[in-house]
Design a protein around this motif. Structure first.
Motif, PDB file in Angstrom:
ATOM      1  N   THR A   1      -1.315  -2.887   2.859  1.00 36.26           N
ATOM      2  CA  THR A   1      -2.295  -3.013   3.947  1.00 36.26           C
ATOM      3  C   THR A   1      -3.614  -2.426   3.456  1.00 36.26           C
ATOM      4  OG1 THR A   1      -1.772  -0.854   4.880  1.00 36.26           O
ATOM      5  CG2 THR A   1      -0.474  -2.712   5.698  1.00 36.26           C
ATOM      6  N   ALA A   2      -4.709  -2.915   4.037  1.00 37.34           N
ATOM      7  CA  ALA A   2      -6.028  -2.463   3.576  1.00 37.34           C
ATOM      8  C   ALA A   2      -6.193  -0.940   3.713  1.00 37.34           C
ATOM      9  CB  ALA A   2      -7.126  -3.212   4.331  1.00 37.34           C
ATOM     10  N   PRO A   3      -5.793  -0.332   4.855  1.00 34.90           N
ATOM     11  CA  PRO A   3      -6.014   1.116   4.978  1.00 34.90           C
ATOM     12  C   PRO A   3      -5.224   1.946   3.959  1.00 34.90           C
ATOM     13  CG  PRO A   3      -5.454   0.129   7.112  1.00 34.90           C
ATOM     14  CD  PRO A   3      -5.235  -0.921   6.074  1.00 34.90           C
ATOM     15  N   ARG A   4      -4.154   1.370   3.407  1.00 34.05           N
ATOM     16  CA  ARG A   4      -3.329   2.157   2.476  1.00 34.05           C
ATOM     17  C   ARG A   4      -3.599   1.861   1.010  1.00 34.05           C
ATOM     18  NH1 ARG A   4       2.593   1.316   4.407  1.00 34.05           N
ATOM     19  NH2 ARG A   4       2.433   1.953   6.552  1.00 34.05           N
ATOM     20  N   LEU A   5      -4.436   0.872   0.739  1.00 30.90           N
ATOM     21  CA  LEU A   5      -4.601   0.432  -0.658  1.00 30.90           C
ATOM     22  C   LEU A   5      -5.025   1.575  -1.580  1.00 30.90           C
ATOM     23  CD1 LEU A   5      -4.653  -1.819  -2.793  1.00 30.90           C
ATOM     24  CD2 LEU A   5      -7.063  -2.180  -2.221  1.00 30.90           C
ATOM     25  N   LEU A   6      -6.023   2.372  -1.143  1.00 25.22           N
ATOM     26  CA  LEU A   6      -6.522   3.431  -2.033  1.00 25.22           C
ATOM     27  C   LEU A   6      -5.437   4.465  -2.340  1.00 25.22           C
ATOM     28  CD1 LEU A   6     -10.210   3.970  -0.894  1.00 25.22           C
ATOM     29  CD2 LEU A   6      -9.414   3.462  -3.202  1.00 25.22           C
ATOM     30  N   LYS A   7      -4.632   4.768  -1.337  1.00 22.75           N
ATOM     31  CA  LYS A   7      -3.546   5.749  -1.570  1.00 22.75           C
ATOM     32  C   LYS A   7      -2.540   5.196  -2.578  1.00 22.75           C
ATOM     33  CE  LYS A   7      -3.390   8.703   2.396  1.00 22.75           C
ATOM     34  NZ  LYS A   7      -2.610   9.231   3.481  1.00 22.75           N
ATOM     35  N   SER A   8      -2.251   3.919  -2.459  1.00 24.95           N
ATOM     36  CA  SER A   8      -1.286   3.327  -3.398  1.00 24.95           C
ATOM     37  C   SER A   8      -1.865   3.298  -4.801  1.00 24.95           C
ATOM     38  CB  SER A   8      -0.896   1.914  -2.961  1.00 24.95           C
ATOM     39  OG  SER A   8      -0.162   1.989  -1.764  1.00 24.95           O
ATOM     40  N   LEU A   9      -3.159   2.965  -4.916  1.00 25.60           N
ATOM     41  CA  LEU A   9      -3.775   2.952  -6.250  1.00 25.60           C
ATOM     42  C   LEU A   9      -3.775   4.361  -6.843  1.00 25.60           C
ATOM     43  CD1 LEU A   9      -6.768   0.500  -5.623  1.00 25.60           C
ATOM     44  CD2 LEU A   9      -4.742   0.060  -7.025  1.00 25.60           C
ATOM     45  N   ALA A  10      -4.017   5.373  -5.984  1.00 30.55           N
ATOM     46  CA  ALA A  10      -4.012   6.757  -6.476  1.00 30.55           C
ATOM     47  C   ALA A  10      -2.612   7.129  -6.970  1.00 30.55           C
ATOM     48  CB  ALA A  10      -4.463   7.707  -5.371  1.00 30.55           C
ATOM     49  N   ALA A  11      -1.599   6.672  -6.266  1.00 23.58           N
ATOM     50  CA  ALA A  11      -0.219   6.975  -6.689  1.00 23.58           C
ATOM     51  C   ALA A  11       0.098   6.267  -8.007  1.00 23.58           C
ATOM     52  CB  ALA A  11       0.766   6.548  -5.597  1.00 23.58           C
ATOM     53  N   ILE A  12      -0.400   5.046  -8.161  1.00 21.37           N
ATOM     54  CA  ILE A  12      -0.175   4.322  -9.425  1.00 21.37           C
ATOM     55  C   ILE A  12      -0.894   5.054 -10.563  1.00 21.37           C
ATOM     56  CG2 ILE A  12      -0.583   2.158 -10.669  1.00 21.37           C
ATOM     57  CD1 ILE A  12      -0.394   0.731  -7.906  1.00 21.37           C
ATOM     58  N   GLU A  13      -2.109   5.516 -10.289  1.00 25.73           N
ATOM     59  CA  GLU A  13      -2.877   6.245 -11.313  1.00 25.73           C
ATOM     60  C   GLU A  13      -2.094   7.486 -11.767  1.00 25.73           C
ATOM     61  OE1 GLU A  13      -5.334   5.690 -13.054  1.00 25.73           O
ATOM     62  OE2 GLU A  13      -6.123   7.615 -13.716  1.00 25.73           O
ATOM     63  N   GLU A  14      -1.396   8.102 -10.812  1.00 22.38           N
ATOM     64  CA  GLU A  14      -0.645   9.315 -11.138  1.00 22.38           C
ATOM     65  C   GLU A  14       0.652   8.993 -11.892  1.00 22.38           C
ATOM     66  OE1 GLU A  14      -0.373  11.727  -7.619  1.00 22.38           O
ATOM     67  OE2 GLU A  14       1.219  12.916  -8.566  1.00 22.38           O
ATOM     68  N   VAL A  15       1.339   7.956 -11.438  1.00 20.34           N
ATOM     69  CA  VAL A  15       2.697   7.709 -11.950  1.00 20.34           C
ATOM     70  C   VAL A  15       2.724   6.657 -13.068  1.00 20.34           C
ATOM     71  CG1 VAL A  15       5.034   7.010 -11.256  1.00 20.34           C
ATOM     72  CG2 VAL A  15       3.608   8.271  -9.662  1.00 20.34           C
ATOM     73  N   LEU A  16       1.890   5.622 -12.959  1.00 25.34           N
ATOM     74  CA  LEU A  16       1.925   4.524 -13.942  1.00 25.34           C
ATOM     75  C   LEU A  16       0.495   4.196 -14.403  1.00 25.34           C
ATOM     76  CD1 LEU A  16       4.275   2.166 -11.852  1.00 25.34           C
ATOM     77  CD2 LEU A  16       4.992   3.603 -13.757  1.00 25.34           C
ATOM     78  N   PRO A  17      -0.211   5.178 -14.998  1.00 25.16           N
ATOM     79  CA  PRO A  17      -1.649   5.002 -15.211  1.00 25.16           C
ATOM     80  C   PRO A  17      -2.041   3.903 -16.199  1.00 25.16           C
ATOM     81  CG  PRO A  17      -0.867   6.992 -16.297  1.00 25.16           C
ATOM     82  CD  PRO A  17       0.290   6.457 -15.529  1.00 25.16           C
ATOM     83  N   LYS A  18      -1.116   3.521 -17.086  1.00 28.31           N
ATOM     84  CA  LYS A  18      -1.548   2.568 -18.130  1.00 28.31           C
ATOM     85  C   LYS A  18      -1.242   1.122 -17.784  1.00 28.31           C
ATOM     86  CE  LYS A  18      -1.371   5.796 -21.922  1.00 28.31           C
ATOM     87  NZ  LYS A  18      -0.317   6.589 -22.530  1.00 28.31           N
ATOM     88  N   ARG A  19      -0.907   0.879 -16.543  1.00 24.82           N
ATOM     89  CA  ARG A  19      -0.457  -0.482 -16.205  1.00 24.82           C
ATOM     90  C   ARG A  19      -1.593  -1.325 -15.637  1.00 24.82           C
ATOM     91  NH1 ARG A  19       5.271   0.610 -15.901  1.00 24.82           N
ATOM     92  NH2 ARG A  19       5.643  -1.305 -14.773  1.00 24.82           N
ATOM     93  N   GLU A  20      -1.560  -2.597 -15.962  1.00 24.94           N
ATOM     94  CA  GLU A  20      -2.563  -3.507 -15.385  1.00 24.94           C
ATOM     95  C   GLU A  20      -2.193  -3.812 -13.948  1.00 24.94           C
ATOM     96  OE1 GLU A  20      -3.737  -6.882 -18.231  1.00 24.94           O
ATOM     97  OE2 GLU A  20      -5.385  -6.201 -16.957  1.00 24.94           O
ATOM     98  N   ILE A  21      -3.217  -3.860 -13.112  1.00 25.90           N
ATOM     99  CA  ILE A  21      -2.994  -4.058 -11.678  1.00 25.90           C
ATOM    100  C   ILE A  21      -3.755  -5.295 -11.237  1.00 25.90           C
ATOM    101  CG2 ILE A  21      -3.276  -2.965  -9.393  1.00 25.90           C
ATOM    102  CD1 ILE A  21      -1.806  -1.152 -11.204  1.00 25.90           C
ATOM    103  N   GLY A  52     -10.232   2.165 -12.287  1.00 26.40           N
ATOM    104  CA  GLY A  52     -11.368   1.273 -12.028  1.00 26.40           C
ATOM    105  C   GLY A  52     -11.277   0.648 -10.646  1.00 26.40           C
ATOM    106  N   LEU A  53     -10.061   0.237 -10.265  1.00 30.63           N
ATOM    107  CA  LEU A  53      -9.903  -0.405  -8.948  1.00 30.63           C
ATOM    108  C   LEU A  53     -10.118   0.609  -7.823  1.00 30.63           C
ATOM    109  CD1 LEU A  53      -6.897  -2.742  -9.771  1.00 30.63           C
ATOM    110  CD2 LEU A  53      -9.225  -3.448  -9.202  1.00 30.63           C
ATOM    111  N   MET A  54      -9.708   1.862  -8.075  1.00 33.97           N
ATOM    112  CA  MET A  54      -9.952   2.899  -7.055  1.00 33.97           C
ATOM    113  C   MET A  54     -11.450   3.067  -6.836  1.00 33.97           C
ATOM    114  SD  MET A  54      -7.159   5.716  -8.062  1.00 33.97           S
ATOM    115  CE  MET A  54      -7.874   7.117  -7.299  1.00 33.97           C
ATOM    116  N   ALA A  55     -12.190   3.118  -7.943  1.00 33.00           N
ATOM    117  CA  ALA A  55     -13.646   3.295  -7.831  1.00 33.00           C
ATOM    118  C   ALA A  55     -14.248   2.109  -7.072  1.00 33.00           C
ATOM    119  CB  ALA A  55     -14.260   3.415  -9.226  1.00 33.00           C
ATOM    120  N   TYR A  56     -13.754   0.905  -7.393  1.00 35.19           N
ATOM    121  CA  TYR A  56     -14.319  -0.292  -6.740  1.00 35.19           C
ATOM    122  C   TYR A  56     -14.042  -0.272  -5.229  1.00 35.19           C
ATOM    123  CZ  TYR A  56     -15.288  -4.986  -5.280  1.00 35.19           C
ATOM    124  OH  TYR A  56     -15.790  -6.052  -4.598  1.00 35.19           O
TER     125      TYR A  56
END
Ligand code: SAM
Length: 302
Positions: free
Chosen positions: A190-210, A230-234
């Motif tokens: 969902t749009a309101p949760r996207l940033l949190k999910s990206l932050a979790a990916i950055e923490e757990v799977l940082p080298k993966r393409e999204i 990059g996607l978090m910043a965007y």
């Protein structure tokens, strides 16, 4: 007049599926049973001719929300009884619905997309199968499949895992667990949760393409590829709106085998020190830097 059979997976004789009924005329009754009907996820032009045909000829439509489905039927010029259904409905209500399918053709639709893909229907289909009620499924739009095809991420193996858990710890744990799988991962988001999910990916799977696939089939459809940082910043600068499929590419480490890594190390060591070469190859492959350094030293002494 004999009623047409429900189509079911069958052998093909002379290029024609033997149990495929001839296209039925619109005034013919449908065979009683359950018809799973996929509907558009944003663009009404994506309704299939078969979906319109079955919705026009069925005895009634089981749906998540009668207002949402009522609008779709109205748009199609179809008027049918509608029954609200979700998998948490009382067992008694589901039994009644299943019983009714002995004499009635019932279409199951969700608010949008393919029934049962993060939507109700699983229990209904199971009960029908147990009771010997015919079930058939009409293909059509599904956001997960659209997101996968649009993303350009590897699609030879993929895993759809519904929505990520809403709580931070559970979300991280789920990502860490599913991140081990050698496949592109597909989540609904969902749009309101996207940033949190990206932050979790950055923490757990940082080298993966999204890939973030948003508003598919709609006016503002977009699919943005990158890494989590990059996607978090965007999306921090451009808060996302609408519906989202979030995709995580497979682990590179699994794709790059040892021979590939050796070749890459040799090439890198032509101009770099072993430690620098190990760093470069680790970045490119996701393989462990220390392991690569040890291998680089072996290669150097060979
Ligand atoms: N059964 C549906 C299907 O086949 O796609 C999915 C239903 S699920 C309850 C709703 C989620 O699907 C949304 O939160 C979003 O993650 C995804 N979704 C649905 N429509 C979408 C669209 N047009 N663009 C992107 N994602 C979409």
């Amino acid at each position: 007049m004999q009623k047409p059979c429900l189509p079911r997976p069958s052998c093909v004789v002379h290029g024609r599926a033997v149990s495929d009924p001839a296209p039925a005329k619109s005034d013919e009754d449908l065979t009683p049973g359950l018809y799973l009907v996929a509907t558009p996820i944003g663009n009404l032009g994506d309704i299939t001719r078969r979906a319109v045909d079955i919705l026009s000829r069925c005895d009634g439509v089981a749906c998540e929300d009668t207002r949402v489905t009522g609008k779709l039927l109205k748009h199609l010029g179809i008027s049918k009884p509608m029954w609200r259904y979700d998998d948490h409905s009382e067992h008694r209500d589901r039994s009644r619905l299943v019983d009714s399918m002995r004499t009635r053709a019932v279409a199951l639709v969700s608010d949008a997309g393919t029934p049962m893909i993060s939507d109700p229907g699983y229990r209904l289909v199971n009960d029908c199968r147990e009771q010997g009620i015919p079930v058939t499924s009409l293909p059509g739009p599904c956001a997960a499949v659209l997101g996968l095809t649009l993303s350009g991420l590897p699609n030879d193996r993929f895993m759809f895992a519904g929505f990520l858990p809403p709580k931070d710890k559970a979300r991280r744990e789920t990502l860490a667990q599913l991140g081990q799988i050698d496949a592109t991962l597909i989540f609904y988001e969902t749009a309101p949760r996207l940033l949190k999910s990206l932050a979790a990916i950055e923490e757990v799977l940082p080298k993966r393409e999204i890939a973030v696939a948003r508003e598919l089939t709609k006016l503002h459809e977009e699919c943005r590829r990158g890494f989590s940082a990059g996607l978090m910043a965007y999306y921090d600068a451009h808060p996302p709106k609408g519906e989202i499929v979030l995709l995580i590419g497979p682990p590179e480490a699994v794709q790059a085998n040892e021979a590939d890594a050796d070749d890459m190390l040799r090439e890198a060591m032509a101009t770099l020190k072993p430690s620098q070469a190990a760093g470069q190859v680790a970045k490119a492959t996701g393989l462990d830097r220390k392991v690569l350094y040890a291998r680089a030293m072996d290669l150097k002494s060979e």
